[in-house]
Motif scaffolding. Sequence first.
Motif, PDB file in Angstrom:
ATOM      1  N   THR A 134      -1.848  -6.360  -7.722  1.00 41.17           N
ATOM      2  CA  THR A 134      -0.826  -6.227  -6.676  1.00 41.17           C
ATOM      3  C   THR A 134      -1.033  -7.257  -5.578  1.00 41.17           C
ATOM      4  O   THR A 134      -0.130  -7.511  -4.784  1.00 41.17           O
ATOM      5  N   HIS A 135      -2.243  -7.824  -5.496  1.00 43.78           N
ATOM      6  CA  HIS A 135      -2.582  -8.850  -4.521  1.00 43.78           C
ATOM      7  C   HIS A 135      -3.343  -9.961  -5.236  1.00 43.78           C
ATOM      8  O   HIS A 135      -4.276  -9.675  -5.996  1.00 43.78           O
ATOM      9  N   GLU A 184     -10.903  -5.845   2.665  1.00 40.54           N
ATOM     10  CA  GLU A 184     -10.931  -5.802   1.196  1.00 40.54           C
ATOM     11  C   GLU A 184     -12.340  -5.663   0.629  1.00 40.54           C
ATOM     12  O   GLU A 184     -12.502  -5.664  -0.589  1.00 40.54           O
ATOM     13  N   HIS A 227      -6.337 -10.432   6.141  1.00 36.67           N
ATOM     14  CA  HIS A 227      -7.241  -9.696   5.258  1.00 36.67           C
ATOM     15  C   HIS A 227      -8.648 -10.270   5.369  1.00 36.67           C
ATOM     16  O   HIS A 227      -8.833 -11.491   5.305  1.00 36.67           O
ATOM     17  N   SER A 271      -6.624  -6.029  -5.944  1.00 36.43           N
ATOM     18  CA  SER A 271      -6.728  -7.405  -5.465  1.00 36.43           C
ATOM     19  C   SER A 271      -7.599  -8.162  -6.448  1.00 36.43           C
ATOM     20  O   SER A 271      -8.827  -8.033  -6.447  1.00 36.43           O
ATOM     21  N   VAL A 283       4.015  -8.409  -6.059  1.00 32.48           N
ATOM     22  CA  VAL A 283       2.685  -9.002  -5.926  1.00 32.48           C
ATOM     23  C   VAL A 283       2.615  -9.708  -4.582  1.00 32.48           C
ATOM     24  O   VAL A 283       3.449 -10.564  -4.278  1.00 32.48           O
ATOM     25  N   GLU A 284       1.612  -9.340  -3.781  1.00 32.03           N
ATOM     26  CA  GLU A 284       1.424  -9.946  -2.464  1.00 32.03           C
ATOM     27  C   GLU A 284       0.535 -11.171  -2.583  1.00 32.03           C
ATOM     28  O   GLU A 284      -0.561 -11.103  -3.152  1.00 32.03           O
ATOM     29  N   VAL A 315      -6.956   2.042  -0.266  1.00 29.28           N
ATOM     30  CA  VAL A 315      -5.679   1.818  -0.951  1.00 29.28           C
ATOM     31  C   VAL A 315      -5.842   1.077  -2.267  1.00 29.28           C
ATOM     32  O   VAL A 315      -4.910   1.044  -3.079  1.00 29.28           O
ATOM     33  N   GLY A 316      -7.018   0.449  -2.479  1.00 24.75           N
ATOM     34  CA  GLY A 316      -7.143  -0.349  -3.689  1.00 24.75           C
ATOM     35  C   GLY A 316      -8.569  -0.757  -3.992  1.00 24.75           C
ATOM     36  O   GLY A 316      -9.517  -0.409  -3.285  1.00 24.75           O
ATOM     37  N   PHE A 342      -9.869  -1.826   0.829  1.00 32.18           N
ATOM     38  CA  PHE A 342     -10.139  -1.919  -0.602  1.00 32.18           C
ATOM     39  C   PHE A 342     -11.641  -1.753  -0.799  1.00 32.18           C
ATOM     40  O   PHE A 342     -12.435  -2.190   0.040  1.00 32.18           O
ATOM     41  N   PRO A 378       2.713  -4.758 -11.557  1.00 34.35           N
ATOM     42  CA  PRO A 378       3.314  -4.133 -10.383  1.00 34.35           C
ATOM     43  C   PRO A 378       4.735  -4.640 -10.156  1.00 34.35           C
ATOM     44  O   PRO A 378       5.122  -5.671 -10.697  1.00 34.35           O
ATOM     45  N   SER A 431      -3.381  -0.185  -5.405  1.00 37.47           N
ATOM     46  CA  SER A 431      -3.456  -1.642  -5.256  1.00 37.47           C
ATOM     47  C   SER A 431      -4.688  -2.213  -5.940  1.00 37.47           C
ATOM     48  O   SER A 431      -5.755  -1.596  -5.956  1.00 37.47           O
TER      49      SER A 431
END
Length: 225
Positions: free
Chosen positions: A209-210, A101, A80, A193, A30-31, A161-162, A126, A27, A191
Amino acid sequence: MDSAAADRLDAIKQRIAKAQERFGPPPERVELVAVSKTFPADSIVPFLDAGQRVFGENRVQEAKDKWPALREAYPDIELHLIGPLQTNKAREAVALFDVIETVDREKLASMLAAEMARAGRKLPCFVQVNIGLEDQKAGIAPAEAVAFVERCRTVHGLDIVGLMCIPPDGVPPGPYFAQLAELGRAAGVASLSMGMSGDFEVGIAMGATHVRVGSALFGHRPPLG
């Protein structure tokens, strides 16, 4: 400012940046989700003072005890939920968290949708995938993940979203992360995770991305009460 916390945070951010440079996109960003579960507020404040704003908690009750006061002092926190969620805690979770998530079953998706509608909050979610098909771990089976994402969106109206996963312990995580990335593409989510303190660079290599980093930031976890 606690220099030790700031130094640990900076070290992790540098490792994330180096992994991105090494492996290239995706990505683009990255969070870092700092996993503060089991740590008290006074252990979290130094990381907030160092600029970290995205945190992960496993338990609704623990988050309820810690985070409202922290939000008053640091209103731009993004929290989260990264642990399993019981349906009877859905209302509190929607009130407390900014991202869920761990959507992993139909009943929970339905309950979250109802609570978000009631509260007027449409949280990004997520879907948690049990990527190793382990009996002791939560998550939807990989073979069911794409269809489940679609149902969460079309039947329940959730903003999926992911995808999120926790690979099996003691084996190389790369193949599991690669499988989650494939599922993410098939499900049309942006996304992923995946990756924790011991393997987040591998997660980034596979498109995370996470990344959820706890012990590398906070150190050894205190015993659960």
